[in-house]
Structures are given as C-alpha cells and as structure tokens.
Write a protein that holds these residues in place. Structure first.
Motif, PDB file in Angstrom:
ATOM      1  N   ALA A 391      46.474  47.469  49.042  1.00 34.07           N
ATOM      2  CA  ALA A 391      45.956  48.718  49.591  1.00 34.07           C
ATOM      3  C   ALA A 391      45.342  49.595  48.509  1.00 34.07           C
ATOM      4  CB  ALA A 391      47.055  49.472  50.329  1.00 34.07           C
ATOM      5  N   THR A 392      46.000  49.656  47.349  1.00 37.32           N
ATOM      6  CA  THR A 392      45.511  50.528  46.273  1.00 37.32           C
ATOM      7  C   THR A 392      44.709  49.781  45.221  1.00 37.32           C
ATOM      8  OG1 THR A 392      47.500  50.189  44.941  1.00 37.32           O
ATOM      9  CG2 THR A 392      47.545  51.979  46.581  1.00 37.32           C
ATOM     10  N   LYS A 393      44.697  48.438  45.302  1.00 33.83           N
ATOM     11  CA  LYS A 393      44.059  47.572  44.313  1.00 33.83           C
ATOM     12  C   LYS A 393      44.714  47.685  42.938  1.00 33.83           C
ATOM     13  CE  LYS A 393      39.519  47.902  46.563  1.00 33.83           C
ATOM     14  NZ  LYS A 393      38.067  48.157  46.360  1.00 33.83           N
ATOM     15  N   GLU A 394      45.973  48.109  42.923  1.00 38.50           N
ATOM     16  CA  GLU A 394      46.682  48.233  41.651  1.00 38.50           C
ATOM     17  C   GLU A 394      46.798  46.869  40.987  1.00 38.50           C
ATOM     18  OE1 GLU A 394      51.004  49.662  39.789  1.00 38.50           O
ATOM     19  OE2 GLU A 394      50.671  49.658  41.960  1.00 38.50           O
ATOM     20  N   THR A 395      46.456  46.818  39.705  1.00 41.77           N
ATOM     21  CA  THR A 395      46.505  45.565  38.964  1.00 41.77           C
ATOM     22  C   THR A 395      47.821  45.463  38.192  1.00 41.77           C
ATOM     23  OG1 THR A 395      45.245  44.109  37.492  1.00 41.77           O
ATOM     24  CG2 THR A 395      45.382  46.437  36.871  1.00 41.77           C
ATOM     25  N   PHE A 396      47.972  44.376  37.475  1.00 44.77           N
ATOM     26  CA  PHE A 396      49.180  44.144  36.678  1.00 44.77           C
ATOM     27  C   PHE A 396      48.996  44.706  35.275  1.00 44.77           C
ATOM     28  CE2 PHE A 396      48.927  40.861  39.900  1.00 44.77           C
ATOM     29  CZ  PHE A 396      50.215  40.836  40.423  1.00 44.77           C
ATOM     30  N   ASP A 397      50.062  45.227  34.696  1.00 47.97           N
ATOM     31  CA  ASP A 397      49.960  45.681  33.321  1.00 47.97           C
ATOM     32  C   ASP A 397      49.982  44.460  32.391  1.00 47.97           C
ATOM     33  OD1 ASP A 397      52.664  44.922  32.771  1.00 47.97           O
ATOM     34  OD2 ASP A 397      53.399  46.914  33.327  1.00 47.97           O
ATOM     35  N   GLU A 398      49.841  44.702  31.096  1.00 48.20           N
ATOM     36  CA  GLU A 398      49.693  43.610  30.140  1.00 48.20           C
ATOM     37  C   GLU A 398      50.889  42.664  30.145  1.00 48.20           C
ATOM     38  OE1 GLU A 398      48.822  43.013  25.344  1.00 48.20           O
ATOM     39  OE2 GLU A 398      48.467  44.951  26.305  1.00 48.20           O
ATOM     40  N   ASP A 399      52.093  43.218  30.171  1.00 47.87           N
ATOM     41  CA  ASP A 399      53.294  42.377  30.160  1.00 47.87           C
ATOM     42  C   ASP A 399      53.410  41.576  31.455  1.00 47.87           C
ATOM     43  OD1 ASP A 399      53.970  43.224  27.645  1.00 47.87           O
ATOM     44  OD2 ASP A 399      55.345  44.786  28.343  1.00 47.87           O
ATOM     45  N   GLU A 400      53.111  42.230  32.580  1.00 47.62           N
ATOM     46  CA  GLU A 400      53.187  41.544  33.870  1.00 47.62           C
ATOM     47  C   GLU A 400      52.154  40.426  33.952  1.00 47.62           C
ATOM     48  OE1 GLU A 400      54.643  45.297  36.669  1.00 47.62           O
ATOM     49  OE2 GLU A 400      52.527  44.997  36.202  1.00 47.62           O
ATOM     50  N   SER A 401      50.963  40.704  33.435  1.00 51.84           N
ATOM     51  CA  SER A 401      49.907  39.688  33.442  1.00 51.84           C
ATOM     52  C   SER A 401      50.294  38.490  32.583  1.00 51.84           C
ATOM     53  CB  SER A 401      48.593  40.302  32.930  1.00 51.84           C
ATOM     54  OG  SER A 401      47.557  39.354  32.929  1.00 51.84           O
ATOM     55  N   GLU A 402      50.913  38.757  31.459  1.00 53.97           N
ATOM     56  CA  GLU A 402      51.383  37.678  30.585  1.00 53.97           C
ATOM     57  C   GLU A 402      52.398  36.801  31.314  1.00 53.97           C
ATOM     58  OE1 GLU A 402      52.207  35.330  27.145  1.00 53.97           O
ATOM     59  OE2 GLU A 402      50.558  36.736  27.544  1.00 53.97           O
ATOM     60  N   ARG A 403      53.337  37.422  31.984  1.00 56.58           N
ATOM     61  CA  ARG A 403      54.353  36.653  32.701  1.00 56.58           C
ATOM     62  C   ARG A 403      53.750  35.904  33.881  1.00 56.58           C
ATOM     63  NH1 ARG A 403      57.218  41.511  32.257  1.00 56.58           N
ATOM     64  NH2 ARG A 403      57.092  41.837  34.512  1.00 56.58           N
ATOM     65  N   LEU A 404      52.828  36.554  34.579  1.00 55.74           N
ATOM     66  CA  LEU A 404      52.238  35.946  35.767  1.00 55.74           C
ATOM     67  C   LEU A 404      51.353  34.762  35.412  1.00 55.74           C
ATOM     68  CD1 LEU A 404      51.532  35.962  38.807  1.00 55.74           C
ATOM     69  CD2 LEU A 404      49.715  37.607  38.263  1.00 55.74           C
ATOM     70  N   LEU A 405      50.425  34.980  34.467  1.00 49.82           N
ATOM     71  CA  LEU A 405      49.429  33.944  34.174  1.00 49.82           C
ATOM     72  C   LEU A 405      49.978  32.855  33.268  1.00 49.82           C
ATOM     73  CD1 LEU A 405      46.143  36.015  33.751  1.00 49.82           C
ATOM     74  CD2 LEU A 405      47.102  34.993  35.802  1.00 49.82           C
ATOM     75  N   ARG A 406      50.439  33.236  32.096  1.00 55.28           N
ATOM     76  CA  ARG A 406      50.886  32.239  31.121  1.00 55.28           C
ATOM     77  C   ARG A 406      52.323  31.799  31.364  1.00 55.28           C
ATOM     78  NH1 ARG A 406      47.841  36.009  28.949  1.00 55.28           N
ATOM     79  NH2 ARG A 406      45.840  35.390  28.051  1.00 55.28           N
ATOM     80  N   GLY A 407      53.116  32.731  31.876  1.00 55.74           N
ATOM     81  CA  GLY A 407      54.511  32.392  32.109  1.00 55.74           C
ATOM     82  C   GLY A 407      54.732  31.566  33.358  1.00 55.74           C
ATOM     83  N   PHE A 408      53.806  31.681  34.330  1.00 57.88           N
ATOM     84  CA  PHE A 408      54.044  30.954  35.577  1.00 57.88           C
ATOM     85  C   PHE A 408      52.806  30.215  36.094  1.00 57.88           C
ATOM     86  CE2 PHE A 408      54.062  30.690  40.221  1.00 57.88           C
ATOM     87  CZ  PHE A 408      55.180  29.892  40.409  1.00 57.88           C
ATOM     88  N   LEU A 409      51.716  30.929  36.395  1.00 61.95           N
ATOM     89  CA  LEU A 409      50.623  30.343  37.166  1.00 61.95           C
ATOM     90  C   LEU A 409      49.959  29.147  36.496  1.00 61.95           C
ATOM     91  CD1 LEU A 409      48.697  33.308  38.848  1.00 61.95           C
ATOM     92  CD2 LEU A 409      49.940  31.441  39.955  1.00 61.95           C
ATOM     93  N   SER A 410      49.611  29.272  35.212  1.00 63.68           N
ATOM     94  CA  SER A 410      48.888  28.181  34.553  1.00 63.68           C
ATOM     95  C   SER A 410      49.659  26.873  34.654  1.00 63.68           C
ATOM     96  CB  SER A 410      48.632  28.528  33.086  1.00 63.68           C
ATOM     97  OG  SER A 410      47.719  29.595  32.977  1.00 63.68           O
TER      98      SER A 410
END
Length: 461
Positions: A391-410
C-alpha cells in the motif's frame, strides 16, 4: 531441480581448486563460501557439477539469446580457427570482421554505419566516451568532455565506464573516478513523485528535462554525450515512458550533445528488435553493444557510430588512437555471423514479440503476493520489485535487504531450480532475462518457482 549421477570426487576437487585459486567477479569469498560450478548447458537449462538442473532465467548474464548447446556455433569457431585463428584490426581487416561489420551496420538504425569492435560491453562504453571527446576536439569544440547518465544506471567497470555508472557503491572502492560523469533521475515510474503517479508521459517529460537542466548547469560547451540504456538494467528494468527518448533527442540536438544508446543488454533480440532504439523509435549517434551478438559463445562487443561522427576520421590524417588486441577477433566474428544466422532462420526477434505479452501476464500473476510491489519491463527483460508494504510501497532497509536477497532468496531460488538475479543496486528486485527461445511452458515454470520461494520469503521475514 533434478539430479543425475555425477562423480562426487570430481565435484569436490573442482570446489577445492575454486576456493584456492578462482577470484570470482562481483563475488564474496571466504572459507565457508564455495561457488556453484556450472558444467553444462542445453537449450534453456544449465547443470551444475552435482548434476542438478536449472532454468537459465538470466541467459547467463543477459547473453545466451539462442540458448545453450548450439553445436553450429562451436563448429563455426573451429572452422575459423583452422583458417585464421587471430589477426588484429590495427590497420588491417579480416574477412569475418568485415562481413560482421557490414551485417551489424545493416541492422542498425539510420546512418550508424561504422562498427568499432571490442571484446565486451564495458570496452564499448569506454570507446564511445573516448570517441565523443575526440570528435569534439576535431570539430572545434575541445571543451566538451562531460557525460550525463542516469541514477543507479550501470555502464561497466573500466575507469571511464565506471564514471558513467550511476551506482555510488560500485565507485567508492576505486575513488577518485575519471572526471566528467554526472547524474540525472532515472525513469522508475513505480517510484515517481505523486504528481506524476498517473501520468507516465508527464513523468517521461520531467525526467528528460532534467537532462537539459544538467547540461545547462554544467555548461553546454562542456558536455559531450548522454549515455542511456533503452531499458535501464540496474534498479530493476525501467522502461522509457512514452515520448521520453524523443524529448532526449531534441535536447541533444539543441545543445550539440551526442546521444549514446548503451545496448550491451538490450541489443540483439532482448526487446524483440535488433536494437532497443528501434523499439522505442529514437535515433542515437552511437550504439554500444556486446553480449547477445554471439550469444556468449565467444567474447565480442562493438561501438557503432554514425557517418557524421566518423567524418573527421576520414581525412587520411586523423587517427582514433584506441583499440584492443582481441577486438573483432576473427573467431568471435565468425561465431557472431553464425549466431545471427540462427536469429534470422528461427525468427527469434519475432518470437520475443509474439510471446512477450504472455511472459508479462504470467509474471504479473505474482502481484497477488504481499512481497511483490511492481512487475516491469519489456520483451524478455523483466524486473520484479519487492516491498515490505504494497500500500505504501515501503522498501526494505539495508540490513533487511541483505537478509532477504543474500541470506535467503539467491540460494533458495537456485535450489528450487531457477537461476536469475536477486539484486539491490537500487531497491530490492528479482531480474529475469531468459533465452529468446523460451515459450509459455518455461514462463509458467519460472512463475511457479518464484511463487513458491517468494511465499516462503515473506514467511521468514
């Protein structure tokens, strides 16, 4: 992901050698990090050293347009190597390079008739900036050397190309950059200010006019070129708003600034045309290209310049004192010719245009997931932006992005059988650019893998 029997000692031995000696590109290294080892490709699939099978959802790196395992391309390389394995283009020509130059010029729009070969995309960008500087020196405007490019845009890693790249984190380790690179807003409509949120044409006009503003601010007598990708890669596939490139062309003409279309990714079918400029109806002064010219079966790149830009170098006295030992390598040129034969015979551009709507609609199904904020792109080139709050298009902060992309998704996407890119050079995105031979069955499989993994990702956030 499926597995076949593979000799385990061979895999283990390769992993040990990689950890000891291989310095990966844009890669992290450590005692607990072992890179996946890709050993084979066929069609739209690749296999690793453990025998696991994956969909190549990124065409290697936006490269393998015709798919893996094309024997005729290997045969073209071998045949050329038997005749003439190497000779430089330093004041000489070779039959493969000459024939390829004519063919590429024939595909290019307008009067872009001069082809300067490199071995890759970053070198092509580097060459284009150097050419722009020298062109203006030879035509009485020696103060024009600066370049305008867009925020978050990636244009390569050589020092000049890096100065054009709009990603601060990529430049910081190598500061100070080559002087002359300046940034303007990109065309990410999903993140456009509220006053433009329902009017893409107005947004495009706004973004284009910032280029004129930057030229005025820096001084028109100091700006040589504007470098733009047809669809901006970094940040997650930003297509141009309606009228954007037409307005940029007007601005470049007004200030006598060269328009460089950086098509290292977008050329050779990625958007359903030989060049992205043709899809969006604009005329560049220079095109840079690489990747898809050989579908990655041998390294090559090119800078394609207009007759006007070439004219000062046709006097018999002026030299573009620039080149690469392996630029236009005869084996690579022969492979490129065979690759383009496949394009023509199998009508791959037409295949992209016929199937792109299905690719888009299949990926847009993911919009029902709470983590998916936007799906954007054209042709066979798409980005999926991930958000914390739709709804707000809120993105992830740097730490969250690190965990999301490199820590899990890739890792999770790869283990699920899909090779693609989870990227946070801008806001977090997943990028997809499958081989141009893909059809609806491949799109459906990609969507199913993404749906499963993204659903799991939301649950572990």
């Amino acid at each position: 992901m499926t597995a076949v029997d593979v000799a385990q000692p061979t895999s283990t031995d390769l992993a040990a050698k990689a950890k000891r000696h291989l310095w990966g590109h844009f890669a992290r290294h450590g005692d607990d990090i072992t890179p996946p080892i890709i050993t084979r490709g066929e069609g739209v699939h690749i296999w690793d050293s453990e025998g696991n099978k994956f969909i190549d959802g990124l065409s290697g790196l936006f490269v393998v347009q015709v798919g893996h395992g094309r024997a005729e391309l290997a045969e073209a390389a071998a045949k050329q190597a038997e005749t003439l394995a190497f000779f430089p283009l330093w004041s000489f020509g070779t039959p493969p390079a000459i024939e390829l130059a004519e063919r590429v010029a024939g595909y290019a729009p307008g009067d872009l008739n001069r082809v300067f070969f490199t071995t890759g995309g970053g070198e092509a960008v580097e060459s284009a900036w150097k050419l722009a500087k020298q062109y203006f020196k030879l035509t009485g405007k020696p103060g024009k050397y600066k370049v305008i490019s867009r925020s978050i845009a990636y244009h390569g890693t050589p020092q000049g190309a890096l100065a054009i790249t709009g990603i601060p984190a990529f430049k910081a380790p190598f500061d100070p950059p080559t002087p002359g690179g300046f940034r303007v807003p990109n065309t990410n409509f999903y993140r456009a200010p509220e006053q433009f949120s329902t009017d893409p044409k107005a947004w495009g006009r706004y973004c284009a006019d910032r280029i004129a503003e930057a030229i005025e601010f820096e001084g028109p007598d100091t700006v040589a070129a504007v470098f733009l990708e047809p669809v901006q890669n970094a940040g997650g596939c930003f297509p141009p708003p309606p009228g954007y490139f037409q307005r940029v062309r007007e601005i470049c003409d007004r200030y006598d600034v060269l328009l460089v279309s950086d098509e290292v990714i977008c050329a050779f079918g990625r958007l359903g045309h030989a060049f992205g400029a043709q899809r969006y109806g604009y005329q560049p002064d220079i095109i840079t290209c690489a990747k898809g010219m050989t579908s990655g079966y041998s390294p090559i790149g090119a800078m394609i310049a207009s007759d006007r830009i070439m004219e000062p170098f046709r006097q018999g006295t002026n030299t573009f004192s620039h080149g690469y030992t392996f630029g236009g390598h005869p084996v690579s040129a022969a492979v490129a010719m065979a690759n383009l034969d496949i394009f023509d015979r199998e009508q791959l551009n037409q295949n992209v245009l016929a199937n792109e709507a299905g690719f888009r609609s299949t990926l847009e199904k993911l919009g029902d997931l709470p983590i998916v904020g936007d799906v954007r792109g054209d042709g066979y080139f798409y980005g999926i932006e991930l958000v914390k709050d739709k709804a707000t298009k809120e993105t992830f902060d740097e730490d969250e992005s690190e965990r999301l992309l490199r820590g899990f998704l890739s890792k999770a996407l790869f283990e699920a059988g899909l090779y693609c890119r989870a990227d946070d050079r801008g806001d977090p995105v997943i990028q997809l650019a499958p081989p141009l031979i893909c059809d609806q069955s491949h799109f459906d499989e990609i969507e199913q893998i993404l749906r499963s993994v993204l659903t799991e990702a939301w649950g572990v956030l």
